[in-house]
Design an enzyme around this catalytic site. Sequence first.
Site, mmCIF file in Angstrom:
data_model
loop_
_atom_site.group_PDB
_atom_site.id
_atom_site.type_symbol
_atom_site.label_atom_id
_atom_site.label_comp_id
_atom_site.label_asym_id
_atom_site.label_seq_id
_atom_site.Cartn_x
_atom_site.Cartn_y
_atom_site.Cartn_z
ATOM 1 N N ASP A 78 0.813 -1.213 0.000
ATOM 2 C CA ASP A 78 0.000 0.000 0.000
ATOM 3 C C ASP A 78 0.847 1.264 0.000
ATOM 4 O O ASP A 78 0.470 2.279 -0.584
ATOM 5 C CB ASP A 78 -0.941 0.011 1.219
ATOM 6 C CG ASP A 78 -2.167 -0.842 0.979
ATOM 7 O OD1 ASP A 78 -2.126 -1.676 0.066
ATOM 8 O OD2 ASP A 78 -3.165 -0.673 1.700
ATOM 9 N N CYS A 119 0.757 -7.794 5.928
ATOM 10 C CA CYS A 119 0.283 -6.569 5.267
ATOM 11 C C CYS A 119 -1.231 -6.524 5.052
ATOM 12 O O CYS A 119 -1.957 -7.460 5.307
ATOM 13 C CB CYS A 119 1.062 -6.285 4.002
ATOM 14 S SG CYS A 119 2.811 -5.946 4.365
ATOM 15 N N ASP A 120 -1.639 -5.373 4.503
ATOM 16 C CA ASP A 120 -3.004 -4.870 4.635
ATOM 17 C C ASP A 120 -4.112 -5.749 4.063
ATOM 18 O O ASP A 120 -5.094 -6.029 4.728
ATOM 19 C CB ASP A 120 -3.098 -3.495 3.970
ATOM 20 C CG ASP A 120 -2.137 -2.481 4.563
ATOM 21 O OD1 ASP A 120 -0.982 -2.854 4.819
ATOM 22 O OD2 ASP A 120 -2.526 -1.332 4.764
ATOM 23 N N LYS A 121 -4.007 -6.139 2.804
ATOM 24 C CA LYS A 121 -5.095 -6.883 2.161
ATOM 25 C C LYS A 121 -4.822 -8.370 2.129
ATOM 26 O O LYS A 121 -5.737 -9.170 1.944
ATOM 27 C CB LYS A 121 -5.316 -6.402 0.718
ATOM 28 C CG LYS A 121 -5.403 -4.907 0.552
ATOM 29 C CD LYS A 121 -6.458 -4.289 1.432
ATOM 30 C CE LYS A 121 -6.304 -2.795 1.539
ATOM 31 N NZ LYS A 121 -4.966 -2.332 1.947
ATOM 32 N N CYS A 191 5.219 -2.177 8.219
ATOM 33 C CA CYS A 191 5.648 -0.865 8.721
ATOM 34 C C CYS A 191 5.355 -0.698 10.205
ATOM 35 O O CYS A 191 4.263 -1.021 10.676
ATOM 36 C CB CYS A 191 4.985 0.246 7.925
ATOM 37 S SG CYS A 191 5.435 0.256 6.189
ATOM 38 N N GLU A 440 -6.932 4.198 -0.418
ATOM 39 C CA GLU A 440 -6.467 4.827 0.812
ATOM 40 C C GLU A 440 -5.869 6.180 0.444
ATOM 41 O O GLU A 440 -5.216 6.305 -0.590
ATOM 42 C CB GLU A 440 -5.382 3.989 1.485
ATOM 43 C CG GLU A 440 -5.898 2.802 2.229
ATOM 44 C CD GLU A 440 -4.788 2.105 3.017
ATOM 45 O OE1 GLU A 440 -5.127 1.207 3.792
ATOM 46 O OE2 GLU A 440 -3.609 2.451 2.840
ATOM 47 N N SER A 466 -5.569 5.598 5.204
ATOM 48 C CA SER A 466 -4.532 4.682 5.652
ATOM 49 C C SER A 466 -4.569 4.552 7.168
ATOM 50 O O SER A 466 -4.970 5.472 7.879
ATOM 51 C CB SER A 466 -3.162 5.221 5.207
ATOM 52 O OG SER A 466 -2.122 4.589 5.915
#
Length: 540
Positions: A78, A119-121, A191, A440, A466
């Site tokens: 992202d 991570c995000d997705k 992150c 985002e 985000s």
Amino acid sequence: MRSDEIKRGVKRAPHRSLLKALGLTARDMDKPFIAVVNSFTSVVPGHIHLNQIAEAVKAGVRSADGVPFEFNTIAVCDGIAMGHDGMRYSLPSREVIADSVEIMVQAHRFDGMVLVTNCDKITPGMLMASARLNVPSIVVTGGPMLAGILDGKKVSFASISEAVGKVVAGEMSEEELERLEDAACPGCGSCSGMFTANTMACITEALGMSLPGCATALAVSALKLKIARESGERILELLREDLKPLDIMTAKAFENAIAVDMALGGSTNAVLHLSAIAGEAGISLPLNLFDEISKRVPHLCNMIPSGPYPLEELDAAGGIPALMKELSPLLHLDAITVTGKTMKKNIEGTRVLNAEVIRPLANPVHKGGGMAVLRGNLAPEGSVVKTVAVSPEMLVHKGPARIFNSEEEAMEAIVNRKIKGGDMVVIRYEGPKGGPGMREMLSPTATISGMGLSESVALITDGRFSGATRGPCIGHVSPEAAEKGPIAALKDGDLIEIDIPKRVLRVELTDNEIKNRLRSWKPKSPNVKRGYLVRYSSLL
């Protein structure tokens, strides 16, 4: 075993010949076949080390007398996709991930899965697949990145994003920005901060789908490899016990996950992802449930970006098990987990090791949880705000709307210093259908924050923000503009009111005024006319 469908009987001799071409022996045909689903890619910092973790998982599977088969999924970073058309593909990638896991596991009749993710997705996509398939599964999240150090201070990815605003405001030189970007992301891992990636890792552990301690064990740690190997061993036990994802991801487990998210002050994207995972599990998670839990679960962990603590501090303080121990009176401790034990048993021997990082219930950072659902004539179906990232001065605010029909339009106005204190920046046509893809928008929020305007400027969007966002940023405004929601009727200068304590988001227009404006509304031309995003948008 499911895998018997491809390896038992005379009719399956062709199948066995292909399996033997992989190096399998006749003895291997008697063992369970385990999918090791790996989202390794060399373009995402959160994933560059996952091959090493997958090797540890496979070693665990073999030591427990299973046969591991590894395959990969896609993974979007992202941070790299942020601020341009690439971000349109981020949320839609979640569905591709879930579908690809389903396709591979169903086609090859694997008996169980170890999901190696970060991570995000990617993590929610894999959890969606595990609920959909309901074969024994366990998740190994890749772990957080270490915080960066610059001039003796801890910095992270969010620090750079906000520094861009400081450069625009003339408060930082480009040379100083370069020093920061060289230090902020020191290596592999998700992150360092309670952004969406680490929020989802913590939620996965709170759901009971990963081993205790997995979420916060650092990407660079030997502990992460130990947990990976133990997860590979544990999947064989899950098979023997016939313990499946839908036995674990119950309504109680989802309520536990939401409670942990509120205590962490996690990303508002958790609303999207938990709802999607629960949908695959056949469980309804109404938006109001998030708000109800937020009202009774206090914010205990003041993590980056709203606070000072990176993920390594949470890990050292005891991680998610210690946090859940502190939250015990507010949780369903009888929920079963991938350990085969209840959550109560999992956290029995844990304790908080740093009461500044994991605050006691009697002394929270905030009395309420980290998120609120706002409604009103601007968001009749709801909107979401990360309350812990909002300063007290902006909890109640009224100001004139500044209307933008894309992130790019808004960014141009922000960097050209056209946004003033008191403004309500409205970014519309960025929803799932209108974007398409529901980008985002860290760039506008971080730039405004870096320019020192987050104490006086609010951002409102039918898109999303985000997990690194700070300030009064209200996303997921529904219905979205592309669906003729009230946000499509707004004009420059309309007065918008935010009242977070009262859960209100409204515009000073009557219902008739909104209806009259929408009569002349025309759909905005789509941003994309071919490819995956067109198919994605058509399914919404």
